[in-house]
Motif scaffolding. Structure first.
Motif, PDB file in Angstrom:
ATOM      1  N   MET A  10     -11.149 -32.830 -18.721  1.00 38.86           N
ATOM      2  CA  MET A  10     -10.871 -31.666 -17.887  1.00 38.86           C
ATOM      3  C   MET A  10      -9.362 -31.559 -17.631  1.00 38.86           C
ATOM      4  SD  MET A  10     -12.821 -29.316 -16.450  1.00 38.86           S
ATOM      5  CE  MET A  10     -14.380 -29.943 -15.831  1.00 38.86           C
ATOM      6  N   ILE A  11      -8.827 -30.348 -17.776  1.00 35.37           N
ATOM      7  CA  ILE A  11      -7.405 -30.102 -17.504  1.00 35.37           C
ATOM      8  C   ILE A  11      -7.239 -29.804 -16.010  1.00 35.37           C
ATOM      9  CG2 ILE A  11      -5.414 -28.633 -18.050  1.00 35.37           C
ATOM     10  CD1 ILE A  11      -6.324 -30.162 -20.477  1.00 35.37           C
ATOM     11  N   TYR A  12      -6.251 -30.429 -15.419  1.00 32.01           N
ATOM     12  CA  TYR A  12      -5.994 -30.225 -13.985  1.00 32.01           C
ATOM     13  C   TYR A  12      -4.599 -29.658 -13.740  1.00 32.01           C
ATOM     14  CZ  TYR A  12     -10.223 -32.739 -12.698  1.00 32.01           C
ATOM     15  OH  TYR A  12     -11.533 -33.117 -12.549  1.00 32.01           O
ATOM     16  N   TYR A  13      -4.533 -28.839 -12.688  1.00 33.33           N
ATOM     17  CA  TYR A  13      -3.262 -28.273 -12.217  1.00 33.33           C
ATOM     18  C   TYR A  13      -3.162 -28.483 -10.711  1.00 33.33           C
ATOM     19  CZ  TYR A  13      -3.013 -25.568 -16.593  1.00 33.33           C
ATOM     20  OH  TYR A  13      -2.948 -25.186 -17.905  1.00 33.33           O
ATOM     21  N   VAL A  14      -1.911 -28.453 -10.222  1.00 35.28           N
ATOM     22  CA  VAL A  14      -1.710 -28.462  -8.768  1.00 35.28           C
ATOM     23  C   VAL A  14      -1.013 -27.150  -8.386  1.00 35.28           C
ATOM     24  CG1 VAL A  14       0.491 -29.759  -8.892  1.00 35.28           C
ATOM     25  CG2 VAL A  14      -0.831 -29.736  -6.766  1.00 35.28           C
ATOM     26  N   ASN A  15      -1.462 -26.593  -7.280  1.00 30.77           N
ATOM     27  CA  ASN A  15      -0.871 -25.345  -6.772  1.00 30.77           C
ATOM     28  C   ASN A  15       0.546 -25.626  -6.277  1.00 30.77           C
ATOM     29  OD1 ASN A  15      -0.282 -22.924  -5.519  1.00 30.77           O
ATOM     30  ND2 ASN A  15      -2.263 -22.764  -4.499  1.00 30.77           N
ATOM     31  N   ASP A  16       1.519 -24.836  -6.758  1.00 33.85           N
ATOM     32  CA  ASP A  16       2.911 -25.009  -6.320  1.00 33.85           C
ATOM     33  C   ASP A  16       3.112 -24.491  -4.893  1.00 33.85           C
ATOM     34  OD1 ASP A  16       3.837 -26.218  -8.637  1.00 33.85           O
ATOM     35  OD2 ASP A  16       4.167 -24.296  -9.620  1.00 33.85           O
ATOM     36  N   GLU A  17       2.198 -23.671  -4.447  1.00 32.29           N
ATOM     37  CA  GLU A  17       2.310 -23.134  -3.092  1.00 32.29           C
ATOM     38  C   GLU A  17       1.322 -23.852  -2.178  1.00 32.29           C
ATOM     39  OE1 GLU A  17       1.934 -18.871  -3.211  1.00 32.29           O
ATOM     40  OE2 GLU A  17       3.461 -18.726  -4.774  1.00 32.29           O
ATOM     41  N   ALA A  18       1.816 -24.285  -1.034  1.00 28.08           N
ATOM     42  CA  ALA A  18       0.963 -25.014  -0.094  1.00 28.08           C
ATOM     43  C   ALA A  18       0.019 -24.068   0.632  1.00 28.08           C
ATOM     44  CB  ALA A  18       1.829 -25.750   0.915  1.00 28.08           C
ATOM     45  N   GLN A  19      -1.124 -24.635   1.013  1.00 27.72           N
ATOM     46  CA  GLN A  19      -2.038 -23.909   1.903  1.00 27.72           C
ATOM     47  C   GLN A  19      -1.415 -23.858   3.300  1.00 27.72           C
ATOM     48  OE1 GLN A  19      -3.714 -23.378  -1.180  1.00 27.72           O
ATOM     49  NE2 GLN A  19      -5.122 -22.713   0.407  1.00 27.72           N
ATOM     50  N   LYS A  20      -2.073 -23.137   4.197  1.00 29.97           N
ATOM     51  CA  LYS A  20      -1.555 -23.034   5.573  1.00 29.97           C
ATOM     52  C   LYS A  20      -1.417 -24.400   6.241  1.00 29.97           C
ATOM     53  CE  LYS A  20      -2.715 -18.337   6.953  1.00 29.97           C
ATOM     54  NZ  LYS A  20      -3.897 -17.675   6.429  1.00 29.97           N
ATOM     55  N   ASN A  21      -2.310 -25.330   5.871  1.00 35.32           N
ATOM     56  CA  ASN A  21      -2.259 -26.663   6.484  1.00 35.32           C
ATOM     57  C   ASN A  21      -1.303 -27.611   5.752  1.00 35.32           C
ATOM     58  OD1 ASN A  21      -3.590 -27.322   4.150  1.00 35.32           O
ATOM     59  ND2 ASN A  21      -5.476 -28.002   5.114  1.00 35.32           N
ATOM     60  N   GLY A  22      -0.594 -27.093   4.734  1.00 39.60           N
ATOM     61  CA  GLY A  22       0.387 -27.908   4.018  1.00 39.60           C
ATOM     62  C   GLY A  22      -0.139 -28.581   2.770  1.00 39.60           C
ATOM     63  N   ASP A  23      -1.450 -28.480   2.523  1.00 38.50           N
ATOM     64  CA  ASP A  23      -2.034 -29.097   1.331  1.00 38.50           C
ATOM     65  C   ASP A  23      -1.664 -28.333   0.062  1.00 38.50           C
ATOM     66  OD1 ASP A  23      -3.305 -30.967   2.854  1.00 38.50           O
ATOM     67  OD2 ASP A  23      -5.338 -30.206   2.517  1.00 38.50           O
ATOM     68  N   HIS A  24      -1.391 -29.100  -0.998  1.00 38.72           N
ATOM     69  CA  HIS A  24      -1.256 -28.521  -2.335  1.00 38.72           C
ATOM     70  C   HIS A  24      -2.562 -28.830  -3.058  1.00 38.72           C
ATOM     71  CE1 HIS A  24       3.045 -27.374  -2.452  1.00 38.72           C
ATOM     72  NE2 HIS A  24       3.125 -28.241  -1.459  1.00 38.72           N
ATOM     73  N   GLU A  25      -3.334 -27.814  -3.353  1.00 40.03           N
ATOM     74  CA  GLU A  25      -4.665 -28.034  -3.912  1.00 40.03           C
ATOM     75  C   GLU A  25      -4.610 -28.322  -5.411  1.00 40.03           C
ATOM     76  OE1 GLU A  25      -6.871 -24.528  -2.682  1.00 40.03           O
ATOM     77  OE2 GLU A  25      -7.872 -25.785  -1.196  1.00 40.03           O
ATOM     78  N   VAL A  26      -5.455 -29.272  -5.820  1.00 43.98           N
ATOM     79  CA  VAL A  26      -5.601 -29.635  -7.238  1.00 43.98           C
ATOM     80  C   VAL A  26      -6.834 -28.909  -7.776  1.00 43.98           C
ATOM     81  CG1 VAL A  26      -6.079 -31.545  -8.827  1.00 43.98           C
ATOM     82  CG2 VAL A  26      -4.461 -31.860  -6.937  1.00 43.98           C
ATOM     83  N   HIS A  27      -6.646 -28.195  -8.914  1.00 48.92           N
ATOM     84  CA  HIS A  27      -7.732 -27.403  -9.512  1.00 48.92           C
ATOM     85  C   HIS A  27      -7.933 -27.769 -10.973  1.00 48.92           C
ATOM     86  CE1 HIS A  27      -7.856 -24.397  -6.234  1.00 48.92           C
ATOM     87  NE2 HIS A  27      -6.558 -24.557  -6.173  1.00 48.92           N
ATOM     88  N   THR A  28      -9.152 -27.516 -11.444  1.00 47.82           N
ATOM     89  CA  THR A  28      -9.402 -27.588 -12.881  1.00 47.82           C
ATOM     90  C   THR A  28      -8.929 -26.276 -13.520  1.00 47.82           C
ATOM     91  OG1 THR A  28     -11.593 -26.601 -12.694  1.00 47.82           O
ATOM     92  CG2 THR A  28     -11.468 -28.994 -12.516  1.00 47.82           C
ATOM     93  N   ALA A  29      -8.717 -26.315 -14.829  1.00 46.27           N
ATOM     94  CA  ALA A  29      -8.213 -25.138 -15.548  1.00 46.27           C
ATOM     95  C   ALA A  29      -9.182 -23.965 -15.459  1.00 46.27           C
ATOM     96  CB  ALA A  29      -7.942 -25.496 -17.010  1.00 46.27           C
ATOM     97  N   THR A  30     -10.446 -24.221 -15.207  1.00 50.77           N
ATOM     98  CA  THR A  30     -11.448 -23.158 -15.203  1.00 50.77           C
ATOM     99  C   THR A  30     -11.816 -22.694 -13.797  1.00 50.77           C
ATOM    100  OG1 THR A  30     -13.191 -24.824 -15.272  1.00 50.77           O
ATOM    101  CG2 THR A  30     -12.479 -23.917 -17.384  1.00 50.77           C
ATOM    102  N   CYS A  31     -11.146 -23.244 -12.785  1.00 49.38           N
ATOM    103  CA  CYS A  31     -11.516 -22.891 -11.407  1.00 49.38           C
ATOM    104  C   CYS A  31     -11.202 -21.427 -11.105  1.00 49.38           C
ATOM    105  CB  CYS A  31     -10.770 -23.781 -10.422  1.00 49.38           C
ATOM    106  SG  CYS A  31     -11.188 -23.429  -8.697  1.00 49.38           S
ATOM    107  N   PHE A  32     -12.120 -20.786 -10.396  1.00 50.91           N
ATOM    108  CA  PHE A  32     -11.936 -19.386  -9.986  1.00 50.91           C
ATOM    109  C   PHE A  32     -10.711 -19.239  -9.086  1.00 50.91           C
ATOM    110  CE2 PHE A  32     -12.809 -15.860  -7.037  1.00 50.91           C
ATOM    111  CZ  PHE A  32     -13.001 -14.841  -7.940  1.00 50.91           C
ATOM    112  N   TYR A  33     -10.380 -20.295  -8.363  1.00 51.17           N
ATOM    113  CA  TYR A  33      -9.287 -20.238  -7.388  1.00 51.17           C
ATOM    114  C   TYR A  33      -7.969 -20.754  -7.948  1.00 51.17           C
ATOM    115  CZ  TYR A  33     -12.963 -19.130  -4.162  1.00 51.17           C
ATOM    116  OH  TYR A  33     -14.004 -18.505  -3.550  1.00 51.17           O
ATOM    117  N   LEU A  34      -7.917 -20.972  -9.264  1.00 50.81           N
ATOM    118  CA  LEU A  34      -6.681 -21.449  -9.888  1.00 50.81           C
ATOM    119  C   LEU A  34      -5.543 -20.460  -9.603  1.00 50.81           C
ATOM    120  CD1 LEU A  34      -5.700 -23.756 -11.819  1.00 50.81           C
ATOM    121  CD2 LEU A  34      -6.069 -22.136 -13.685  1.00 50.81           C
ATOM    122  N   PRO A  35      -4.445 -20.938  -9.012  1.00 58.95           N
ATOM    123  CA  PRO A  35      -3.362 -20.014  -8.645  1.00 58.95           C
ATOM    124  C   PRO A  35      -2.462 -19.686  -9.839  1.00 58.95           C
ATOM    125  CG  PRO A  35      -2.770 -22.227  -8.025  1.00 58.95           C
ATOM    126  CD  PRO A  35      -4.155 -22.320  -8.612  1.00 58.95           C
TER     127      PRO A  35
END
Ligand SMILES: [Zn+2]
Length: 65
Positions: A1-26
């Motif tokens: 599985m290919i993974y990415y991290v969001n360059d933009e933080a969430q409101k709580n400061g978290d940088h979310e890690v997503h799979t390449a196929t995630c609907f929420y991939l930024p």
């Protein structure tokens, strides 16, 4: 599985890690690599963004609240 991290933080400061196929991939993201699970992906993400966290939807095993 290919993974990415969001360059933009969430409101709580978290940088979310997503799979390449995630609907929420930024649009603004950094490639982490190809891993068997989200755990090593989050470890790599933490080198760039210490406050990294698995996405609730695609990486639930690595999601902490
Ligand atoms: Zn995701």
């Amino acid at each position: 599985m290919i993974y990415y991290v969001n360059d933009e933080a969430q409101k709580n400061g978290d940088h979310e890690v997503h799979t390449a196929t995630c609907f929420y991939l930024p649009k603004s993201k950094t490639y982490l690599g190809d891993f068997a699970s989200c755990k090593p992906a989050v470890q790599i993400a933490k080198k760039k963004y210490p406050q990294s966290n698995g996405c609730f939807y695609c990486s639930k095993d690595c999601h902490t609240t």
